[in-house]
Each structure stands twice: as structure tokens, then as C-alpha cells.
Design a protein around this motif. Structure first.
Motif, short mmCIF file in Angstrom:
data_model
loop_
_atom_site.label_atom_id
_atom_site.label_comp_id
_atom_site.label_asym_id
_atom_site.label_seq_id
_atom_site.Cartn_x
_atom_site.Cartn_y
_atom_site.Cartn_z
N ALA A 270 27.91 120.05 8.81
CA ALA A 270 26.57 119.58 8.46
C ALA A 270 26.26 118.24 9.12
O ALA A 270 25.14 118.01 9.59
N SER A 271 27.25 117.35 9.16
CA SER A 271 27.02 116.03 9.77
C SER A 271 26.76 116.16 11.27
O SER A 271 25.95 115.41 11.83
N HIS A 272 27.43 117.11 11.95
CA HIS A 272 27.19 117.32 13.37
C HIS A 272 25.84 117.99 13.60
O HIS A 272 25.22 117.79 14.66
N ALA A 273 25.40 118.80 12.63
CA ALA A 273 24.10 119.48 12.76
C ALA A 273 22.93 118.51 12.60
O ALA A 273 21.82 118.80 13.06
N MET A 274 23.17 117.37 11.93
CA MET A 274 22.13 116.35 11.74
C MET A 274 22.64 115.01 12.27
O MET A 274 23.00 114.13 11.49
N PRO A 275 22.68 114.84 13.60
CA PRO A 275 23.24 113.61 14.17
C PRO A 275 22.48 112.35 13.80
O PRO A 275 23.05 111.25 13.85
N PHE A 280 24.28 111.40 5.28
CA PHE A 280 23.50 112.10 4.26
C PHE A 280 23.78 113.59 4.29
O PHE A 280 23.92 114.24 3.25
N ALA A 281 23.86 114.15 5.51
CA ALA A 281 24.11 115.59 5.65
C ALA A 281 25.46 115.98 5.05
O ALA A 281 25.57 116.98 4.34
N ALA A 282 26.48 115.16 5.34
CA ALA A 282 27.81 115.44 4.80
C ALA A 282 27.81 115.35 3.28
O ALA A 282 28.39 116.19 2.59
N TRP A 283 27.14 114.31 2.75
CA TRP A 283 27.07 114.14 1.29
C TRP A 283 26.33 115.30 0.64
O TRP A 283 26.77 115.86 -0.38
N ALA A 284 25.19 115.70 1.24
CA ALA A 284 24.38 116.77 0.65
C ALA A 284 25.15 118.09 0.64
O ALA A 284 25.11 118.83 -0.35
N MET A 285 25.86 118.38 1.74
CA MET A 285 26.63 119.62 1.79
C MET A 285 27.76 119.60 0.77
O MET A 285 28.02 120.60 0.07
#
Length: 325
Positions: A270-275, A280-285
Motif C-alpha cells: 500500500a505504501s508503494h502504491a501511494m508514494p 498514511f497508506a501503510a497505516w490505513a492498510m
């Protein structure tokens, strides 16, 4: 004179060390308190229901009584128990934390389940047959304090797990006590504001000199039911998420690395998908995965609590089991 200056210098040095210790305690307390977010939000969302049916003049005194009971729960009973636990049986902290996490999952899942399968709600406090308002108030406060004890036990255990294990017993006591007081003031201060907001809105709507003031008052009154619903939704989501997170992290700490590893891998994807917002992406996932697994666990626990644990409690105590509030 030189002796006096030396003494003052020593005093200043001691004061600096004390100030640093106090600062460390406050920092540890704030960091540890943030981990208890799910239980704290649930506490704030649950308490207002104990004030239903009372005159507005009694609302704040009742909140004050419950808050004082919460302080005694945390400082007189739970804090010494937590210190004994961390000193003589630190290996028990994680299993107890996981039990608390499972309870949070059960509580949240039960609320979700009853959205689709409404049921008759039991009164939380015993209502005296004579209808005496004083006895009713005492009964409601006692019920709220008992519920607070369960939530406070979760909160204090979560806080304890976030405090530096190498600190002295006095350091842990200071951090636990400060965090407990901070959380109690925050929770019941928020509850006081929430339960009186509609009264303030009515007052503004009735006596406001400006049309905008009266409109603001009416807006507050109309907004409060939506706020209460939002609090319940946020509290339920936070319980499930935090409970699932505690269980998954606890399993990892105890050597059972699945599903912790898979969730960590999903968070990296997720973090790589939203650079532009990898954190935030890692936390949300992670939160989403923790919440889904927490909800599944909670749903599994509902029949176990309903048909095994709750009847066992009733058989022992002669009362309805206290698993749910």
C-alpha cells in the motif's frame, strides 16, 4: 559563601534531574495513553447513556461521581495491581493484554451484530421499586463505575505495555498514575461537554440577542443526536481496530508470526502504491486488516460469550453476566 554557592549548585542539579524525570514520566504517559485510544473512545461513548432519565441539574454531579469512581478504580485498585504484575509476573502482561483485546473485539462485534439483529436491552443499573430518584442515581452511578472498571483495566494494561519496562517502579507508578488521571479528565470532561451541549443550545436559542446566536443554538440542538451516533460508530470502529491490533501484535510477540507478517507485507504494498503518502497508506492498510480480523474474532466470540461464559457468570453470581455494556 563558597559553601552556600556549592549547596545552591547541588540543589539546582537535583532540580534539573527531577525536572528531567518528570518530563520523562509525562512523555511516557502521553505515548502510552495514545495506545489506549479504542477503549478511551468507547468509555466516552458509553457513559452518556447512564444519564438518561435524570433532570439536567443532576447530569454534571452524576458525571462527577462516575469520574471520581473511575479515578479510584485506576489509582487505588488497578495501579498497584499493574505494578505488582510488572514486577513479579511481567510475562503475564501480554496474555492479559490479548484478553482485553479480545474483549474489545467482542464488544465492537456485538454492537455491529445488533445493528442487523436488534435485541431487547437490559437496564444497566437496578431500579428500586420505590422509584426513589436518589436510589436510582446511586444505582446508575454504581453500574457506570463497574463498567468503567472493566474499561479502565483494559486502559491501564495497554498503558503499562507502552511504558519503558526498564524503568524503576516509581517511574512506572508515576507514568501510570499520570496517564490514568489524564485519560479520566479527558474522558469525563468530554462527557460533561457532550451531555450539556444540548442545554447550552436550548439556552442560546431561547435568550440569544442576535438571530445568528439563536440559529447557532438551534443548530447545536439538532446536531447533538448526530454527534452521539458518530461517537458510537467511531467508538465501535476503534474498539474493533485496536482489539484486533492487540491480538495480532500479541501473537507476533509470543512467536506466532502470522498474520502479522502478511499484514506488514500488505502495508508495504500500500505504501508503494501511494508514494505521495506512504505512511498514511501503510497505516490505513494495517488498520483495515486489523479491523477485519478483529471483527471476525469478535463475531466468533459472540456465541461463546452468550451461551457459555454469560450463563456461567449467571450461575455463579445469580445475576445477568456482565460481558456486555
Amino acid at each position: 559563601m563558597s559553601g552556600l554557592l556549592a549547596l545552591l549548585d547541588d540543589v539546582a542539579g537535583i532540580a534539573k534531574v527531577a525536572a528531567a524525570n518528570v518530563d520523562d514520566i509525562a512523555t511516557q504517559a502521553l505515548k502510552a495513553s495514545s495506545k489506549a485510544a479504542g477503549a478511551v473512545i468507547d468509555d466516552a461513548a458509553v457513559t452518556p447513556k447512564y444519564l438518561q432519565g435524570f433532570q439536567p441539574a443532576r447530569e454534571l454531579p452524576i458525571v462527577g461521581k462516575i469520574a471520581w469512581g473511575s479515578i479510584k478504580n485506576k489509582l487505588i485498585i488497578l495501579l498497584p495491581a499493574a505494578l505488582l504484575l510488572s514486577t513479579f509476573a511481567p510475562w503475564l502482561i501480554m496474555p492479559l493484554l490479548m484478553i482485553g483485546g479480545a474483549y474489545l473485539c467482542f464488544e465492537g462485534a456485538e454492537k455491529v451484530y445488533h445493528l442487523f439483529r436488534p435485541h431487547a436491552h437490559y437496564a444497566d443499573g437496578h431500579i428500586d421499586g420505590d422509584g426513589d430518584p436518589t436510589h436510582l442515581e446511586e444505582s446508575k452511578v454504581a453500574g457506570a463505575v463497574k463498567t468503567d472498571f472493566i474499561l479502565s483495566a483494559e486502559i491501564m494494561t495497554i498503558i503499562l505495555s507502552g511504558i519503558d519496562p526498564d524503568g524503576s517502579i516509581w517511574f512506572k507508578a508515576g507514568a501510570l498514575g499520570l496517564a490514568g488521571i489524564f485519560i479520566t479528565v479527558a474522558v469525563y470532561g468530554a462527557v460533561a461537554l457532550i451531555v450539556k451541549a444540548d442545554d447550552v443550545g436550548l439556552w442560546l436559542a431561547r435568550v440569544g440577542r442576535l438571530s445568528v446566536t439563536r440559529a447557532l443554538g438551534r443548530g447545536v440542538v439538532k446536531f447533538m443526536p448526530y454527534l452521539m451516533k458518530a461517537l458510537m460508530i467511531i467508538g465501535t470502529a476503534a474498539m474493533i481496530w485496536v482489539g484486533g491490533s492487540i491480538i495480532i501484535h500479541g501473537m507476533h510477540e509470543l512467536g506466532m508470526h502470522h498474520p502479522y507478517v502478511e499484514i506488514h507485507h500488505l502495508a508495504e504494498i500500500a505504501s508503494h502504491a501511494m508514494p505521495k503518502a506512504p505512511g498514511f497508506a501503510a497505516w490505513a492498510m494495517t488498520a483495515l486488516a486489523d479491523g477485519i480480523l478483529g471483527l471476525i474474532l469478535g463475531l466468533i466470540l459472540i456465541p461463546i460469550v452468550t451461551y457459555v461464559i454469560d450463563p456461567a457468570i449467571r450461575a455463579v453470581t445469580g445475576k445477568k453476566g456482565g460481558a456486555s455494556h
